[in-house]
Every structure is written in C-alpha cells, then in structure tokens.
Write a protein that holds these residues in place. Structure first.
Motif, mmCIF file in Angstrom:
data_model
loop_
_atom_site.group_PDB
_atom_site.id
_atom_site.type_symbol
_atom_site.label_atom_id
_atom_site.label_comp_id
_atom_site.label_asym_id
_atom_site.label_seq_id
_atom_site.Cartn_x
_atom_site.Cartn_y
_atom_site.Cartn_z
ATOM 1 N N TRP A 203 0.841 -1.199 0.000
ATOM 2 C CA TRP A 203 0.000 0.000 0.000
ATOM 3 C C TRP A 203 0.872 1.243 0.000
ATOM 4 N N SER A 204 0.267 2.354 -0.354
ATOM 5 C CA SER A 204 0.966 3.639 -0.320
ATOM 6 C C SER A 204 -0.038 4.757 -0.124
ATOM 7 N N LEU A 205 0.460 5.863 0.385
ATOM 8 C CA LEU A 205 -0.348 7.069 0.567
ATOM 9 C C LEU A 205 0.116 8.095 -0.452
ATOM 10 N N LYS A 206 -0.806 8.573 -1.271
ATOM 11 C CA LYS A 206 -0.443 9.475 -2.351
ATOM 12 C C LYS A 206 -1.210 10.788 -2.250
ATOM 13 N N SER A 207 -0.502 11.881 -2.491
ATOM 14 C CA SER A 207 -1.150 13.191 -2.601
ATOM 15 C C SER A 207 -1.469 13.414 -4.069
ATOM 16 N N THR A 208 -2.724 13.736 -4.341
ATOM 17 C CA THR A 208 -3.138 13.902 -5.729
ATOM 18 C C THR A 208 -4.241 14.949 -5.807
ATOM 19 N N THR A 209 -4.889 15.034 -6.934
ATOM 20 C CA THR A 209 -6.002 15.960 -7.134
ATOM 21 C C THR A 209 -7.252 15.150 -7.413
ATOM 22 N N SER A 210 -8.336 15.486 -6.714
ATOM 23 C CA SER A 210 -9.582 14.751 -6.864
ATOM 24 C C SER A 210 -10.089 14.835 -8.302
ATOM 25 N N LEU A 211 -10.491 13.692 -8.844
ATOM 26 C CA LEU A 211 -11.040 13.655 -10.196
ATOM 27 C C LEU A 211 -12.375 14.381 -10.270
ATOM 28 N N LEU A 212 -13.095 14.449 -9.138
ATOM 29 C CA LEU A 212 -14.435 15.021 -9.145
ATOM 30 C C LEU A 212 -14.463 16.487 -8.749
ATOM 31 N N THR A 213 -13.632 16.879 -7.783
ATOM 32 C CA THR A 213 -13.696 18.252 -7.281
ATOM 33 C C THR A 213 -12.543 19.133 -7.746
ATOM 34 N N GLY A 214 -11.465 18.522 -8.199
ATOM 35 C CA GLY A 214 -10.289 19.307 -8.575
ATOM 36 C C GLY A 214 -9.492 19.787 -7.386
ATOM 37 N N GLU A 215 -9.902 19.375 -6.173
ATOM 38 C CA GLU A 215 -9.218 19.781 -4.949
ATOM 39 C C GLU A 215 -8.123 18.769 -4.587
ATOM 40 N N PRO A 216 -7.116 19.209 -3.818
ATOM 41 C CA PRO A 216 -6.089 18.262 -3.353
ATOM 42 C C PRO A 216 -6.721 17.147 -2.522
ATOM 43 N N SER A 217 -6.221 15.951 -2.647
ATOM 44 C CA SER A 217 -6.768 14.836 -1.885
ATOM 45 C C SER A 217 -5.661 13.836 -1.568
ATOM 46 N N LEU A 218 -5.946 13.004 -0.579
ATOM 47 C CA LEU A 218 -5.028 11.942 -0.174
ATOM 48 C C LEU A 218 -5.641 10.608 -0.571
ATOM 49 N N ILE A 219 -4.875 9.807 -1.275
ATOM 50 C CA ILE A 219 -5.342 8.504 -1.744
ATOM 51 C C ILE A 219 -4.580 7.401 -1.021
ATOM 52 N N VAL A 220 -5.317 6.450 -0.469
ATOM 53 C CA VAL A 220 -4.698 5.221 0.035
ATOM 54 C C VAL A 220 -4.835 4.185 -1.072
ATOM 55 N N SER A 221 -3.713 3.821 -1.646
ATOM 56 C CA SER A 221 -3.692 2.883 -2.762
ATOM 57 C C SER A 221 -3.186 1.519 -2.281
ATOM 58 N N VAL A 222 -3.967 0.480 -2.527
ATOM 59 C CA VAL A 222 -3.617 -0.876 -2.105
ATOM 60 C C VAL A 222 -3.485 -1.762 -3.337
ATOM 61 N N GLU A 223 -2.417 -2.546 -3.368
ATOM 62 C CA GLU A 223 -2.219 -3.520 -4.440
ATOM 63 C C GLU A 223 -2.202 -4.914 -3.813
#
Length: 285
Positions: free
Chosen positions: A209-229
């Motif tokens: 898993w990883s924690l990623k800082s990105t931009t929300s696809l829906l709001t365009g605002e900064p968001s934090l994603i928990v990505s699990v493989e």
C-alpha cells in the motif's frame, strides 16, 4: 445645580468614579464612549442629576449585556469534534446492530442520516486529514471496518466474496492492518466468515500500500489517496493470486477524508457517496 437646586454631576466628576475609571483603564470602555453615554443621559442639562445618573448607569449596563449575549458560551472546537464523532459512531452502532459493517443496507433513512453526520465529522477541527500533510506512519495500525455502503462490498458480502460461496456463510468482520517501514509498506486483510455451529472461516489478503497526494477527479481539490495492491488471497489450504479475485478491488483506491486517533473515513475515488468507516484496534503495536 439643576433647576430644583439639586447638584449635577459633571463629566469630570463622573470620571472620578472608581468603578467607571477601572472600566476605562482596563479597556472595557473608551472615554469617548463614556462621553457619548453621558451626553445622552444628561439631555439638555449641564450634568447628571439622580434620575439622569440612573439612565447613564442603565445604558452602560445594557452595553455590557449586549456583549454578554454576543459572547454567549458555545461548544469549544474540541467539544464540537467529540460530539460529531459520537453522533457518527452512535448512528453506525444502530445501523450495524444486526448487520455487521452494514452490508445488508436495509435502512435507507438511517444511512442518509449517517452520510450527513460524516460530512459534519469531516469538517470538524479534529480531522487530521484536512491538513493534507499526512505520511504513511500516521495511518499505520490495525483498523476494523465498522461500516460501508459500498455496492461491491454488499454484492460480495465482504472483501473476498467467500460469504456468498461457502455454505451458510455470513460476513463476520474485516480488519485491515497497515504497516510502513523504510523498505516496504505492507497491507494485510483478515476477514472472518461465520459458517454456522460457532465456526468461522478466516481469509487473509496480503499486499502493498501507499499514501499518495493527488487531485480529486471530481472536485479538482487536493486529496489523499490510500492505494492498495493486493497480492495473495488465502483461506484454509487455498492460496490464489489476488488479481483473480475481482471482489478485493473494492478497496484498492480510496480517498482518505477523515483521520483522528481512532477513526478513519475513506470515500470512493470516483463515487464520493461510497464510504468506508474504520475504527482503530488498540492491540496494534
């Protein structure tokens, strides 16, 4: 003197009044404010007689009563956050009393109310995720899933889907353990499926898993994603690569929208009404 021979209190004399002078020196009243109230109270007279002094005293009192009303005590930020979380957890307790993690989804009104309560919780000052500056160690721990309205989780009755394939299978619980070290960040799920007679089947899913800082696809605002493989799904003697299990994808990419010391809320990356609420287990070290 007033017309009836009564001595009048001048502004200078008024300012020698110790209580009033203390208010001015303490910054509670400005001398110009005192002058304005004095002039209103005396009217056409050259000073304050007893009646006018009563008016002056009442007007000063009203001024501070207004301030007291404006500054009426309200919940502190900490109290408001505590109340918001208590409301969320109480609603979840009610929804999951006979439905672990809410996978049946039979109370639409209760679920709608919970979504509103979650929005209030996410906006509360206790939300560490709002800072956008979290790192992986901040969310490491053992987290039990206490509620979700995920359509995929409900269709599969859990993460692995085993509850729908095992005879008399019924979802029992799901715990997600996140660890992070200098060389690896590991994710492990443990899902319990009740199969009757007091027996459980335990399925496990490992992965990264990883924690990623990105931009929300829906709001365009900064968001934090928990990505699990996910890596491997195991139960009993069976071990299968997770990419053969479509059901485990339901939690692969989620927005981290709320975090405090013991509650974590995730939302779907493309469906923000899809929520996952986790409670930290105290046994994690």
């Amino acid at each position: 003197l007033a017309g009836g021979g009564e001595r009048l209190l001048t502004f200078e004399g008024l300012m020698r009044w110790s209580e009033l002078r203390g208010m001015v020196e303490g910054g509670e009243l400005g001398e110009d404010e005192v002058r304005e109230i004095y002039d209103r109270a005396r009217g056409e007279e050259e000073g304050l007689d007893a009646e006018a002094f009563g008016r002056f005293d009442a007007m000063v009192g009203e001024l501070f009563e207004d301030e007291d009303e404006d500054e009426a005590p309200t919940h502190s930020d900490a109290e408001a956050a505590k109340e918001a979380k208590a409301n969320v957890m109480a609603a979840i307790t009610q929804l999951t009393a006979s439905d672990p993690a809410g996978l049946a989804g039979e109370d639409e009104a209760g679920e709608s109310r919970l979504l509103s309560l979650l929005e209030a919780l996410e906006a509360s000052p206790s939300n560490r995720a709002a800072s956008g500056t979290l790192s992986e160690p901040d969310i490491c721990g053992c987290w039990e899933l206490v509620y979700t309205n995920s359509g995929m989780m409900r269709f599969n009755q859990g993460l692995t889907g085993l509850a729908t394939t095992l005879p008399n299978g019924k979802f029992g619980s799901l715990v997600q353990t996140l660890t992070s070290k200098s060389y690896a960040s590991d994710c492990a799920y443990e899902e319990r499926i009740a199969v009757g007679g007091g027996n459980d089947v335990v399925a496990s899913v490992d992965g990264d898993w990883s924690l990623k800082s990105t931009t929300s696809l829906l709001t365009g605002e900064p968001s934090l994603i928990v990505s699990v493989e996910p890596g491997t799904v195991k139960y009993g003697p069976t071990a299968t690569k997770a990419d053969h299990w479509k059901s485990v994808r339901s939690m692969n990419m989620l927005n981290l929208v709320y975090l405090d010391n013991d509650v974590r809320v995730m939302r779907g990356n493309t469906s923000t009404d899809t929520v996952f609420v986790f409670r930290r287990q105290k046994s994690f070290a």
